[in-house]
Every structure is written in C-alpha cells, then in structure tokens.
Design a protein around this motif. Structure first.
Motif, PDB file in Angstrom:
ATOM      1  N   ILE A 664      -9.817  10.066  -6.171  1.00  0.00           N
ATOM      2  CA  ILE A 664      -9.286   9.311  -5.037  1.00  0.00           C
ATOM      3  C   ILE A 664      -7.991   9.981  -4.599  1.00  0.00           C
ATOM      4  O   ILE A 664      -7.088  10.195  -5.415  1.00  0.00           O
ATOM      5  CB  ILE A 664      -9.021   7.836  -5.415  1.00  0.00           C
ATOM      6  CG1 ILE A 664     -10.326   7.150  -5.813  1.00  0.00           C
ATOM      7  CG2 ILE A 664      -8.348   7.094  -4.257  1.00  0.00           C
ATOM      8  CD1 ILE A 664     -10.153   5.717  -6.279  1.00  0.00           C
ATOM      9  N   TYR A 665      -7.908  10.341  -3.307  1.00  0.00           N
ATOM     10  CA  TYR A 665      -6.745  11.029  -2.746  1.00  0.00           C
ATOM     11  C   TYR A 665      -6.155  10.163  -1.641  1.00  0.00           C
ATOM     12  O   TYR A 665      -6.852   9.776  -0.696  1.00  0.00           O
ATOM     13  CB  TYR A 665      -7.146  12.391  -2.176  1.00  0.00           C
ATOM     14  CG  TYR A 665      -7.756  13.321  -3.187  1.00  0.00           C
ATOM     15  CD1 TYR A 665      -6.967  14.110  -4.019  1.00  0.00           C
ATOM     16  CD2 TYR A 665      -9.140  13.410  -3.318  1.00  0.00           C
ATOM     17  CE1 TYR A 665      -7.528  14.970  -4.951  1.00  0.00           C
ATOM     18  CE2 TYR A 665      -9.720  14.264  -4.254  1.00  0.00           C
ATOM     19  CZ  TYR A 665      -8.909  15.040  -5.061  1.00  0.00           C
ATOM     20  OH  TYR A 665      -9.477  15.879  -5.993  1.00  0.00           O
ATOM     21  N   THR A 666      -4.860   9.879  -1.735  1.00  0.00           N
ATOM     22  CA  THR A 666      -4.215   9.022  -0.751  1.00  0.00           C
ATOM     23  C   THR A 666      -2.717   9.298  -0.773  1.00  0.00           C
ATOM     24  O   THR A 666      -2.219  10.063  -1.611  1.00  0.00           O
ATOM     25  CB  THR A 666      -4.519   7.535  -1.057  1.00  0.00           C
ATOM     26  OG1 THR A 666      -3.998   6.720  -0.012  1.00  0.00           O
ATOM     27  CG2 THR A 666      -3.918   7.122  -2.385  1.00  0.00           C
ATOM     28  N   ASN A 667      -1.998   8.656   0.131  1.00  0.00           N
ATOM     29  CA  ASN A 667      -0.538   8.746   0.119  1.00  0.00           C
ATOM     30  C   ASN A 667       0.095   7.516  -0.519  1.00  0.00           C
ATOM     31  O   ASN A 667       1.214   7.586  -1.029  1.00  0.00           O
ATOM     32  CB  ASN A 667      -0.003   8.905   1.547  1.00  0.00           C
ATOM     33  CG  ASN A 667      -0.450  10.198   2.190  1.00  0.00           C
ATOM     34  OD1 ASN A 667      -0.476  11.236   1.544  1.00  0.00           O
ATOM     35  ND2 ASN A 667      -0.835  10.128   3.465  1.00  0.00           N
ATOM     36  N   ALA A 668      -0.624   6.405  -0.464  1.00  0.00           N
ATOM     37  CA  ALA A 668      -0.090   5.165  -1.026  1.00  0.00           C
ATOM     38  C   ALA A 668      -1.247   4.273  -1.447  1.00  0.00           C
ATOM     39  O   ALA A 668      -2.257   4.166  -0.748  1.00  0.00           O
ATOM     40  CB  ALA A 668       0.780   4.441  -0.017  1.00  0.00           C
ATOM     41  N   CYS A 669      -1.066   3.620  -2.576  1.00  0.00           N
ATOM     42  CA  CYS A 669      -2.078   2.710  -3.106  1.00  0.00           C
ATOM     43  C   CYS A 669      -1.355   1.417  -3.455  1.00  0.00           C
ATOM     44  O   CYS A 669      -0.652   1.333  -4.469  1.00  0.00           O
ATOM     45  CB  CYS A 669      -2.737   3.338  -4.331  1.00  0.00           C
ATOM     46  SG  CYS A 669      -4.056   2.364  -5.027  1.00  0.00           S
ATOM     47  N   LEU A 670      -1.509   0.415  -2.608  1.00  0.00           N
ATOM     48  CA  LEU A 670      -0.699  -0.792  -2.705  1.00  0.00           C
ATOM     49  C   LEU A 670      -1.575  -2.008  -3.001  1.00  0.00           C
ATOM     50  O   LEU A 670      -2.482  -2.331  -2.231  1.00  0.00           O
ATOM     51  CB  LEU A 670       0.059  -1.022  -1.390  1.00  0.00           C
ATOM     52  CG  LEU A 670       0.757   0.211  -0.793  1.00  0.00           C
ATOM     53  CD1 LEU A 670       1.410  -0.147   0.537  1.00  0.00           C
ATOM     54  CD2 LEU A 670       1.786   0.767  -1.764  1.00  0.00           C
ATOM     55  N   ASN A 671      -1.298  -2.654  -4.114  1.00  0.00           N
ATOM     56  CA  ASN A 671      -1.997  -3.888  -4.488  1.00  0.00           C
ATOM     57  C   ASN A 671      -3.515  -3.740  -4.453  1.00  0.00           C
ATOM     58  O   ASN A 671      -4.233  -4.587  -3.917  1.00  0.00           O
ATOM     59  CB  ASN A 671      -1.575  -5.046  -3.567  1.00  0.00           C
ATOM     60  CG  ASN A 671      -0.107  -5.372  -3.724  1.00  0.00           C
ATOM     61  OD1 ASN A 671       0.394  -5.512  -4.837  1.00  0.00           O
ATOM     62  ND2 ASN A 671       0.599  -5.474  -2.596  1.00  0.00           N
ATOM     63  N   CYS A 672      -3.988  -2.643  -5.016  1.00  0.00           N
ATOM     64  CA  CYS A 672      -5.421  -2.383  -5.040  1.00  0.00           C
ATOM     65  C   CYS A 672      -5.969  -2.467  -6.465  1.00  0.00           C
ATOM     66  O   CYS A 672      -5.219  -2.375  -7.448  1.00  0.00           O
ATOM     67  CB  CYS A 672      -5.722  -0.990  -4.479  1.00  0.00           C
ATOM     68  SG  CYS A 672      -5.420  -0.826  -2.716  1.00  0.00           S
ATOM     69  N   PHE A 673      -7.268  -2.612  -6.555  1.00  0.00           N
ATOM     70  CA  PHE A 673      -7.976  -2.559  -7.828  1.00  0.00           C
ATOM     71  C   PHE A 673      -8.820  -1.291  -7.809  1.00  0.00           C
ATOM     72  O   PHE A 673      -9.846  -1.234  -7.128  1.00  0.00           O
ATOM     73  CB  PHE A 673      -8.816  -3.818  -8.020  1.00  0.00           C
ATOM     74  CG  PHE A 673      -7.994  -5.072  -8.138  1.00  0.00           C
ATOM     75  CD1 PHE A 673      -7.539  -5.496  -9.379  1.00  0.00           C
ATOM     76  CD2 PHE A 673      -7.644  -5.801  -7.007  1.00  0.00           C
ATOM     77  CE1 PHE A 673      -6.753  -6.638  -9.493  1.00  0.00           C
ATOM     78  CE2 PHE A 673      -6.870  -6.940  -7.114  1.00  0.00           C
ATOM     79  CZ  PHE A 673      -6.408  -7.360  -8.357  1.00  0.00           C
ATOM     80  N   ILE A 674      -8.320  -0.298  -8.517  1.00  0.00           N
ATOM     81  CA  ILE A 674      -8.863   1.057  -8.407  1.00  0.00           C
ATOM     82  C   ILE A 674      -9.645   1.427  -9.669  1.00  0.00           C
ATOM     83  O   ILE A 674      -9.192   1.217 -10.787  1.00  0.00           O
ATOM     84  CB  ILE A 674      -7.724   2.087  -8.222  1.00  0.00           C
ATOM     85  CG1 ILE A 674      -6.943   1.790  -6.929  1.00  0.00           C
ATOM     86  CG2 ILE A 674      -8.265   3.503  -8.240  1.00  0.00           C
ATOM     87  CD1 ILE A 674      -7.702   2.048  -5.669  1.00  0.00           C
TER      88      ILE A 674
END
Length: 846
Positions: A664-674
């Motif tokens: 998983i590639y992103t700039n921000a991961c906020l309040n997620c279930f990964i």
C-alpha cells in the motif's frame, strides 16, 4: 541509542505435538515456556511444582487455559496425559459434563469427544452411542442430528464415515440420495454424484455402475461447460485423458489431431500446454515419446531453440534435459550430446562448458623443437641444422608462443651462428602445429633484415563471430503503470500516472526478432573456434492475445487494456464510466474499470482486473483482482471498504478499511484499518500514519507514526495472530490424524486374519483399507501445509518499522506476537527503526 522493551504476552492459542524439527515457538520467543509459566503464576499456580513435573509447552497451554476458565486444573495436572487428553478433560469441566461412565465402558478419547459434543448441544446421542462406531462415524451422525436431517438413512455401520458425510450433505441439500446412498458405492463416486445433482445433472444407474468417479467428474465439469465428452468416453479415453480433452475442446484446440487414446494423460497434458502456447506440437505429439520427453521438447520449443539435436526417442528425458539447457545457453552441445554419455556426465560437461573450462591447447615447444631438426634438415639448405640448434632448440618455449585464445602465434628469433632459412622456420611452425594464417612475408623479413630478439606475430587465425540475442519489439507502452512524480517535500503525486494502455482486437502488440547466428572461426593451429548463436527468448505467455502463423507476431484477440506482468502479457477488457453513483447502481465487471470521476458513497464496484478512480472515493465498496489507484484519495467516512489482490496507490487514505494482497502506497493513512500483504509506505516529509490499526507482513515506512494528540494507533507486523492460529490448528490436526491413522491400522491388522468367505467382514476390510489410505493422504497434505506455513513464518520474521521523524506516544507496536505501548514520543536525528531483537522491541535512534 536504543530503547529495549519486553512485553509479557503468550503467543500460544493452543497446543500441538512438536516433532517437525522446526521449533516455531523458539523462533518467535526464546522463553515461550517461561512465559506460559508466568501466566500460570498470575492465576496463583505453583510454578516450581509445574517445573518439577516437566510439562511441555503444549501441556502448559492447556493448564493455563484451565486457569483462565476457572476449572479444577488438578483434575488433569498429570504429565502422563497428552495435551489432547488434557484438552478433553478441560472441556468436560468447562461444560460441566461427566464423561466417566463412557471411559469406564472403554470408549476411546475421540469417541468420548464426539459424545460430549452431542451432549453439550442436547442431541440424542443414543443414535450413535455404540462402541462399534469409529469416532469419525459418530461425528457424521452428530452433524446430521445437529442439522436436523434423518440420520436413519446413513447411520448403518456398513457406511464408512466418508460415505456418511456424502449422504448427510445430500440430505442437507435436499437431494435425492436414493441414487447413491448404497454401501457398495465408494464415497468419491458418491461425492461426484451429489455435486452433479446439485448443479442439475443426474447420472443414470448405468453410468454410475459403469464409470469411475473420475470419469463422472469429467462429465460433470463438461456439463457445466456445455461440452460433449461422451464421444471420447465411448472411444475409451480414461479420466486422466478426458481432463485435457475437455480443456482443449473448451479452448477450441485441435485435440482430435494430436491427442490419441493410446497416449497417457500426462502426455496429453504436454500436448495441451504446447497448443495453448501456439507451438508446433507435431514435433513431439507422437507415441514414440513419453510425457517426460515431450516436456523437454515442449520447453525447448518455448525457448525457440532447434530441438533437432535431441528430438530422438532413444534419449532419456534426463539426457534431453541437459542438451536442452545447453542449447538454451548457446553451448556447443556436440561435445556431450551422444548416447554414450549418461545424463550425469552430460551435466558435468555442460557445467564445465558454462564455466568456460574447455580443454586448453598446449604448445609443447620444448619437445617439438628437437623433432623439428630432422624435418628442417631435409627441407632446408645445409645451414639449417646449425641455425636450429642451440638456444632455439633447447629453449623453444621462450621463442615460440601462442595466445590463450589460439588466434595469434608469435616468434622471437635468437641471434643465430648461421643464417636462418624460411623452410626451416616453416618446419618449426609445422611441428608446433601452427598451420593457419601463417605470414611468410613477415618471416622472410625477419630473416632478411635480421630482426632478432623481438617478439613478432607470424600467424593469425580468424576470430569466431557471436550472434545477437533475440528480442521482442513491443508496440505498446510496457512501462505501465508508470511511476508517480514526487513533490518537493517527497509526497507522491498520482495525478499523471499512466495506468492503462488500451488496445483493440487485431492490434499488433509485439514482434519477436529471432536471434542471429554466429560464425565459426579458426585457430592458428587449424582448430575450429566455434562461434555462438544468439540466445532466443521464450515465447510470450498470458491471456487475451494470439500468435500469427509466423510464430513471431502477437496480436490482441480482444479489445481492452494490455500490461506486462511477471506471468506474461495480459489483456483484460476495460469498462470506462464518467462517475459511479448510487443512482446508477453497482458495477460488477469481468475486466478492468476506469472511473473518470468519483466513486460515490453506497456504490459497490467489483472488477476482475485493475481499477482506477480519477476522482475521490467516498464511503463505497471496491473489490478487485488487480491493483487499485485513487488519484485524489479516499474519504471513507467509516464506510469505505477496499479489497484488492494486488497493490493500492492513493493520494491519501482516510476512515477506510483497506486490505491489499501486496503493498500500500500513500502519503497519509488516517484512522484506517489496514491489512497489507507486504508493506505500507507513507511518502514525503509529512508522511503520516495515525489512528485505527495497521497490520503488515514486512513492516512500514513513514515520517510520523501516531500524532501529538496521543491518538491510539495499533501496528502489527510480521507473524500475525491469524498465521499463528493457522499453524497451531495445522499441527493440532496432524496430531489427531496420526492418532486416527494409528487406530485404523490397528483395526487393519486385526482384519488381516479374517476368512475370505465372510462377505460383511470383507466389506469392512475394504472400508478400513480405504480409511487408512485416506488418512495417510490427509496426513501428507497437512504435512505439506505445515511446511508451507513454517516457510512463511520464517519469511515474515524480519518485519520492522522505519519512522523517519517521530514515533508518538499512544502507538502500540506488535512484532511477531511481542507488543509495547509507547508512553512518550521518540525521535532521532536520523529517525527511528523499530525492530524485534530477541524477546525485546528495540527502537534504534540514530
């Protein structure tokens, strides 16, 4: 500088027999046994007493579970009991069921387990409360009682547990079991009949009596695929052959031309693979080759080599294998491609040739110089013997040299007492086996002008020519998907990523340019210096294209999007829509999907291929079999669900549940279930992961983990609880199957002395033998699964987190079952690396 934190947690959720040679728990924790003892101590157990009884880790796990369940652990605190016996007693105590009467009657542990399970569910266990039943038969009757079907149809002891299972499932599916609920029909055939009926195909009595389970299964599959296999069955093709016939007919391949009834199923498989790859299978589709030989010829054709040197039935498959490997590497296989060489000898020669260890040419000038005297004296004037005596004869090795590649010969003439002659020099060269490319003008010049004590080239060979390797010329952009661009702060920008390359049916995709042949050279000694042909590339594999008759041109067979994968060239259909709105309904597409706008809340999008959302994804559901890219990000509002087989690329992820088979590639991961099958990357100087939970196999990389508001953030890496549970379940199953197999073998041994005329006992013997075979196969399957799980555990055991800036308080890190909650922020001049070292979580600060 480092911070070491050890957490007191148990990694065991169940016990298992540990006889694998791979101590999974030692890999996870060096002190797992101590941890179980410590946990028992928290419930008031006498740890010293437990230690003195030498319980193993699996027994201790049952003791610990007993304390957790608040039962009288003293009832089974006996090192002489196996962990499975302890488990049974613990469950009886937990459920307040006294199984003592059954033990006194002589029921074994597995039978007691099934009766207890029935009692706990308030079932009429009298239906199977008989010692004559095996535990497996009891289990099937219990399951039938639980689902409410009339077990009277199959509780007869003449049925094996497997037969009972098929009848039970038929009753549960409301099928007409009268067609197969007969003790003389093997359970595998029962299974096929049942599954076929469920799909709408009912076999007649004649078919059931005449055909094997395998043939019935092929008829079942052919029915579902709308293929007529009956003509091939009538011709005598067996189940192993029919499988490949069916596949060939499904793909409209010329099976009647090449797939003969006299060939084994494995041979038909090789022919099928060749036809699917567009190869000229006539090269090997003949009864003169066995399937292993066919495989070597097929693989050679896939690599575009000339298989003629080994397309000989007298070669063993292993010999063909060595010749093929040599041809694929451009070696001169004539040096070992002979019947006189075994496959092992061929391999040794091939590997020596690969290392360039061909026999070296040695010029023994010390010996041939003396022999040259006689030839020189007979062909030269009287001065020749004098001229060739002295230093030139005694130290010829110092005056005549041949280069290692045998392309050049140099002569250095010492000052003579008398003049040299051309004939004498030529005789010397002849004795040295220098026969090609001799420059007599140079030699004459050396003699005439007295060019002594100087190393001069007197012969030159012709160097071999090496051909060029074959290559593919592609007519589409193979760099799809393209990499994102990055902003000044390192954040990923997905706005210009090219993700799809569209093609239409008939478009030329690629042309293969065959390798060019080399040309042999010649050494100054007259030897042939073999040139090397260029290496060929294997044929392209994949789906959605066809190869033209020239075997070099690849064209799209369908319109869609094309991409190069590790598995080859893939073309999938593409659906393009401006926007995905709830009003327009859900999307379910057997291909790839491009949404030019937003994926709105409430919409469910399913695709077999890749999905690109040009806009923003809201609280929608996206499930795809490839990659997913969100150019503008995901605002999930706690409703977004994303499940992809491949990777996820997104500008940001917020309030979403995301599960990826890859990265998983992103700039921000906020309040997620990964959940990431490999790695989570948050790009940029502001790359952030906080809130919710993150579970990855190999770890993560981010600038900030957590935030200054101490938002609870849970991160798990490496060996997951799910993986541990699966491993424990597998090893536990192995223990039980071993026990069951042992009991069946004991019964098998008892039945070896029965009289042949006792029909009922003979039937029982057949069923016991079948059960032994089935349990042995089940044990092998479980062993393979355990090996695979162990390999996976070893692979993921090195997971770590890289925090490039700050690890905030409130973050919980769990690696391989060991966890720690950080109470304060951690930073370092070069960031923080969080790893597991031994039994401790270590935060290394640069």
């Amino acid at each position: 500088m480092s911070d070491n934190i050890t957490t007191q947690t148990s990694v065991l959720s169940g016990g298992a027999e540990n006889d694998t040679g791979f101590d999974i728990f030692n890999l996870l924790e060096s002190n797992t046994l101590e941890r179980e003892l410590e946990l028992c101590a928290t419930y008031g157990a006498d740890v010293d007493a437990l230690k003195s009884l030498n319980f193993d880790i699996y027994q201790l796990a049952e003791i610990r579970k007993g304390y957790e369940s608040k039962v009288d652990v003293g009832k089974y605190l006996d090192p002489g009991l196996s962990w499975s016996q302890m488990e049974e007693i613990r469950l009886e105590l937990t459920e307040n069921i006294d199984m003592t009467p059954y033990r006194e009657k002589g029921y074994d542990d597995h039978q007691i387990y099934e009766i207890r399970k029935g009692i706990s569910r308030k079932l009429d266990v009298s239906q199977y409360d008989a010692k004559e039943y095996f535990a497996e038969q009891m289990r099937e009757i219990r399951k039938g009682l639980l689902s409410g079907v009339p077990v009277v149809f199959y509780k007869d002891l003449k049925f094996s547990a497997e037969q009972m299972c098929e009848i039970r499932k038929g009753l549960e599916q409301n099928l007409d079991i009268s067609l197969y609920a007969k003790s003389d029909i093997p359970y595998l055939k029962m299974r096929v009949i049942r599954r076929a009926m469920k799909d709408g195909l009912t076999f007649n009595v004649k078919q059931i009596e005449r055909y094997s389970a395998g043939i019935l299964e092929e008829l079942h599959k052919a029915f579902n695929e709308k293929i007529n296999l009956q003509p091939y069955i009538d011709k005598g093709y067996d189940e192993g052959q029919l499988k490949h016939i069916r596949t060939g007919l499904k793909e409209d391949l010329p099976v009647d031309k090449y797939m003969l009834v006299t060939m084994r199923g494995e041979s038909l498989h090789e022919i099928l693979l060749g036809m699917q790859a567009g190869l000229d299978v006539s090269v090997y589709a003949t009864e003169t080759y066995n399937w292993q030989q066919m495989r070597e010829l097929r693989r050679g054709l896939e690599h575009r080599i000339d298989v003629t040197p080994y397309a000989k039935p007298l070669y063993e498959a292993a010999q063909m294998h060595e010749i093929r490997l040599g041809l694929e590497k451009g070696l001169d296989v004539t040096q070992y491609a002979g019947m006189v060489h075994t496959a092992t000898e061929m391999k040794e020669i091939r590997e020596r040739l690969l290392r360039g260890e061909e026999p070296e040419h040695v010029v023994d000038t010390a010996s041939f110089a003396r022999e040259a005297e006689d030839d020189a004296s007979s062909s030269a004037p009287a001065a020749a013997p004098d001229a060739l005596s002295g230093d030139l004869l005694a130290e010829g090795a110092n005056y005549l040299t041949v280069t290692e590649d045998k392309l050049y010969c140099y002569l250095m003439l010492p000052r003579p007492k008398k003049a040299y002659s051309l004939n004498a020099i030529l005789a010397l060269l002849k004795k040295a086996n220098i026969t090609k490319g001799i420059n007599t003008e140079v030699i004459s010049s050396m003699i005439e002008y007295g060019r002594y004590d100087t190393r001069i080239e007197v012969a030159r060979g012709e160097a071999p020519v090496y051909g060029e390797d074959g290559y593919y010329e592609y007519f589409f952009d193979t760099n799809v998907p393209s990499a994102p661009s990055f902003t000044a702060d390192g954040s990923a920008d997905y706005s210009n990523v090219k993700y799809f390359e569209s093609v239409n049916a008939g478009d030329k995709l690629a042309v293969y340019h065959p390798a060019k042949k080399g040309r042999d050279g010649v050494a100054v000694t007259g030897e042939v210096l073999p040139g090397k042909n260029g290496l060929e590339l294997p044929v392209l594999k994949g789906k959605g294209f066809m190869v033209l008759e020239d075997h070099h041109t690849y064209c799209a067979a369908v319109s869609g999007v094309v991409r190069m994968h590790e598995d080859g060239l893939m073309i999938t259909r593409l659906l393009t829509t401006d926007e995905a709105r709830l009003a327009d309904g859900d999307i379910n597409y057997a291909g790839s999907v491009l949404v030019k706008g937003d994926l709105r809340t409430g919409v469910t999008l399913r695709a077999d291929g890749d999905v690109v959302i040009e806009g923003t994804m809201g609280g929608a559901t996206l499930i795809c079999g490839g990659d997913a890219i969100f150019r503008e990000g995901v605002v999930g509002r706690q409703r977004a669900r994303i499940e992809v087989t491949g990777n996820v690329y997104s500008k940001f992820l917020e309030d979403a549940t995301v599960k990826a088979g890859g990265d998983i590639y992103t700039n921000a991961c906020l309040n997620c279930f990964i959940t990431a099958g490999s790695f989570l990357q948050a790009y940029g100087d502001k790359g952030t992961i906080y809130g919710g939970s993150v579970q990855t196999v190999m770890g993560l990389d981010t600038a900030y983990l957590g935030n200054h508001n101490v938002i609870k953030t849970n991160v798990s890496m490496g060996i997951s609880t799910k993986l541990l549970i699966e491993y424990n379940k597998t090893v536990k199953a192995i223990t039980r199957v071993k026990d069951e197999l042992k009991r069946f073998k004991e019964e098998q041994e008892k039945l070896t002395k029965i009289q042949a005329g006792n029909k009922d006992l003979m039937q029982l013997k057949i069923k016991i033998n079948a059960a032994v075979s089935m349990k042995t196969k089940e044990l092998n399957t479980l062993g393979e699964k355990r090996t695979a799980l162990e390999a996976e555990i070893k692979y993921v055991s090195g997971a770590h987190a890289r925090v490039r800036n700050t690890l905030y308080a409130g973050v919980t890190i769990n690696i391989d079952g060991t966890s720690h909650i950080y109470a304060s922020d951690i930073t370092g001049p070069n960031g923080v690396d969080i790893i597991k070292r031994g039994t401790a979580i270590v935060a290394d600060r640069g």
